[in-house]
Design an enzyme around this catalytic site. Structure first.
Site, PDB file in Angstrom:
ATOM      1  N   ASP A 272       1.406  -2.082  -4.616  1.00 42.58           N
ATOM      2  CA  ASP A 272       0.514  -1.862  -3.086  1.00 42.58           C
ATOM      3  C   ASP A 272      -0.993  -1.952  -3.573  1.00 42.58           C
ATOM      4  OD1 ASP A 272       0.399  -1.018  -0.414  1.00 42.58           O
ATOM      5  OD2 ASP A 272      -0.258   1.122  -1.422  1.00 42.58           O
TER       6      ASP A 272
ATOM      7  N   GLU B 147       0.062  -7.086  -4.282  1.00 46.94           N
ATOM      8  CA  GLU B 147      -0.489  -7.183  -2.990  1.00 46.94           C
ATOM      9  C   GLU B 147      -2.159  -7.323  -3.208  1.00 46.94           C
ATOM     10  OE1 GLU B 147      -0.466  -4.918   1.259  1.00 46.94           O
ATOM     11  OE2 GLU B 147      -0.709  -3.683  -0.557  1.00 46.94           O
TER      12      GLU B 147
END
Length: 706
Positions: free
Chosen positions: A347, A383
């Site tokens: 993330d 990401e």
């Protein structure tokens, strides 16, 4: 209260609580601590405090014979409380072990968890937090893995299914009620059967590291559903376990992984290594802040009372500190070696590369991953953005890494909603985005292709809403992305208009077909194969209810979509022409076409794409030829790969278009594999030079009759 506890010196490594069959070694890092107490808690939460006298290289440690799995514990760290200098030691707060393998309980937002008074933040709060905080648990590390083996799919063989442990099975009628929404529920035979039949090869689980349910959400009757609020980087989230015994979540998680591996499905974890749940300077003191604030967190230069934040969550971990890097590496290694997971999706991964201010792909974190013999061999997916300056880094990560390709999502969404853009951009994304990844020596597998993800509209909502409808989040509509690149097909939200309903169904098939026939690695979101809706809410981070849970009671249209998606995935897996390991040799903006003859692009009239056609911003239709007899790579045994050849006709325009099949050089006769408009029957033969009408907003796929 525990009496008669023997205290041995123990070892400074490994960090955390390590049970060896006769006792437990405890070790915790703090460079700033002046004294550390290990607190053992009994069933009434009464504490036995043990001063840890042994310290080596800032690691405080002891060994306690007779302390066994199930023992609850925490730490109290004595040292400077001087926020202006970056120090926030507070022995009135019972702290979690950063290396805890299991965590019990959840916080409620009580004022005792904070080192300041709510009514006057300048006033120190020394109320004891023990009754209101979470506790660490000693676990039993032993588990019968039997003959467990990782499936070890190559990237080009992979189809990723992004899923939420709770949401996937909470409403599943065949899963026993006590197991719904848990690791055991995900491992249920009926759930595994769905995944196997669908054809996905990996589940990418949204955060399962122990996270905190934000008190401000609880106060509004909401909860942190997504889980991007980690407090325990080694502990499976306790609320996802049907086994409520202390540490039982570890055994249940391992059993889930074992069952998925037996079904030949890999497990990829969505991990949040960029920040913690302790938030900004007004957050609770649960773990890292009270242990060694200045070592774990990145503080503002010249204002160490505040946190440098590139994540939008209040803090960022200090990626240049050796013990932060060790924490992350130890965590990843633990999940691979002890929990048997097969990879990670990171993330806001750009934050991990911020060793100083800028995003640096040569940062210490990437160096450590590159050289690690365990972590470097699993799937690593970034990401590739965060909220800081220069944080958007699609295409900017080093070798070994794959990336969520945000440009793929945006281009494909714009193509199918009719936005002006060049066909060259679409062709580049369809062929693996060599313009983004080839310059770093990477292959199409670097591109994780997706149209939807947990963050944003579901696929059904993408074709049903122009605007977000996030009223249920109680933020006045201020949350969530406003520019969704969506198209509601003429009506906002639910409708009885049969033409709109049919167009929406066709658009969903178009998106899925584009995604699953593109080069690269496709990722679909759990439920998109069944038309799942969130009623236009594109930011369901706080919705742990039927808005986000998968509905397994399918109507006829949803059943048809599931069958279509299943057929598409199996078509991809059966035909290597759709999942090639290497980029096409030609220029990306020309769709990779070269003299090799492995791919060719045509205008609807059957003529080769001209430079003018590639650059036309309003054009929304074209044909691609994929030559299964000219795949420019060998198989795993070094033999040539020979596959069927395909023509794919794309018509994203608002009207029907007559397409001409290219000349016989590319194939004399073609058979229709499928038409997303369901107007041309599968098996229909179309010869070279013949014309066929392709409906507005549709795809026709043909396979060569050899």
């Amino acid at each position: 209260m525990l009496y008669g506890v023997q205290i041995w010196p123990g070892q400074p490594y490994p960090l955390g609580a390590t049970y060896d069959g006769t006792g437990t070694n405890f070790a915790i890092f703090s460079e700033v601590a002046e004294r550390v107490e290990l607190c053992l808690l009994d069933e009434e939460r009464a504490e036995t405090r043990i001063t840890m006298d042994e310290v080596d290289a800032f690691v405080w440690h002891c060994y306690l014979p007779g302390i066994t799995p199930g023992q609850h514990y925490g730490y109290r760290v004595y040292g400077p409380y001087d926020p202006a200098a970056g120090h926030r030691c507070d022995p009135s707060k019972l702290l979690l072990d950063p290396y805890a393998k299991a965590i019990q309980g959840q916080i409620c937002g009580d004022e005792s968890l904070y080192s300041y008074r709510f009514n006057d933040p300048s006033q120190r709060n020394t109320a004891d937090s023990s009754a209101h905080t979470m506790t660490s648990v000693v676990i039993n590390p032993y588990f019968d893995w039997g003959h467990d083996r990782p499936p070890n799919y190559e990237y080009h063989e992979t189809v990723i299914y992004e899923a939420h442990v709770r949401g996937l099975t909470k409403l599943h009628p065949e899963v026993p009620p006590q197991a719904r929404g848990t690791y055991a529920g995900l491992a249920h035979p009926d759930v595994l059967e769905h995944l196997v039949d669908l054809g996905v090869t990996a589940v990418e689980l949204m955060p399962v590291h122990q996270f905190v349910n934000d008190p401000h959400l609880q106060a509004k009757g909401l909860s942190n559903y997504w889980g991007y609020n980690t407090i325990g980087f080694f502990a499976p989230h306790n609320a996802y376990s049907s086994d409520r015994t202390p540490g039982g979540q570890v055994q249940e998680f391992k059993a889930m992984v074992k069952a998925l591996h037996e079904a030949r499905i890999e497990v990829i974890l969505d991990v949040v290594y960029n920040h913690t749940a302790e938030g900004n300077h007004l957050g609770p003191t649960l773990c890292f802040r009270g242990i060694d604030n200045a070592s774990y967190y990145r503080l503002v230069d010249g204002d160490k009372a505040h946190y440098y934040d590139t994540t939008g969550t209040g803090n960022s971990l200090l990626m240049r500190h050796p013990h932060v890097l060790q924490l992350l590496m130890d965590s990843m290694r633990y999940w691979v070696e002890e929990m048997h997971v097969d990879g990670f999706r990171f993330d806001l991964a750009s934050t991990l590369a911020r060793q100083f201010h800028e995003v640096d792909r040569l940062s210490a974190f990437f160096d450590m991953v590159q050289q690690d013999p365990t972590i470097s061999q699993v799937k690593l997916i970034a990401e590739p953005w965060d909220l800081g300056d220069g944080g958007y880094q699609v295409g900017g990560f080093p070798p070994l890494w794959s990336e969520w390709n945000g440009k793929y999502r945006d281009t494909v969404r714009d193509f199918w909603r009719g936005e002006p853009a060049t066909l060259g951009e679409f062709a580049s994304r369809f062929t693996g985005s060599s313009d983004l990844y080839e310059h770093t020596g990477r292959k199409p597998s670097a591109s994780i292709n997706f149209v939807t993800a947990h963050d944003g509209f579901t696929l059904a909502d993408l074709v049903s809403y122009n605007e977000k409808h996030n009223e249920a989040n109680l933020e006045g509509g201020a949350d969530g992305e406003s520019h969704n690149r969506s198209w509601n097909c003429g009506v906002e939200g639910p409708t009885d208009d049969e033409q709109v309903i049919a167009l929406r169904a066709r658009q969903q098939r178009n998106f899925l077909s584009t995604l699953l026939l593109s080069q690269g690695v496709p990722m679909i979101v759990a439920g998109d194969e069944m038309g799942r809706t969130q009623q236009g809410n594109n930011n369901t981070y706080c919705q742990d209810n039927e808005l986000t849970w998968l509905n397994w009671d399918l109507d006829e249209q949803e059943t048809d979509l599931l069958a279509f998606t299943t057929s598409l995935i199996h078509t991809r897996l059966e035909h290597p022409v759709f999942r090639q390991r290497r980029f096409f040799k030609g220029a990306a903006e020309l769709g990779g076409e070269s003299a090799l003859g492995d791919i060719a692009w045509f205008e609807p009239n059957g003529q080769h794409m001209s430079p003018e056609a590639w650059a036309t911003a309003y054009a929304r239709s074209l044909t691609v030829f994929l030559n299964g007899s000219a795949i420019a790579e060998p198989d795993s045994r070094g033999e040539p790969i020979v596959d069927a050849s395909f023509l794919i006709m794309f018509n994203a325009s608002t009207g029907n278009i007559t397409f001409t099949v290219p000349a016989a050089d590319y194939g004399a006769d073609w058979q229709v594999a499928f038409d997303t408009a369901n107007l041309i029957a599968p098996g229909t033969t179309i010869s070279a030079g013949a014309s066929t009408e392709v409906s507005a907003h549709s795809i026709v796929v043909l396979t060569r009759e050899d």
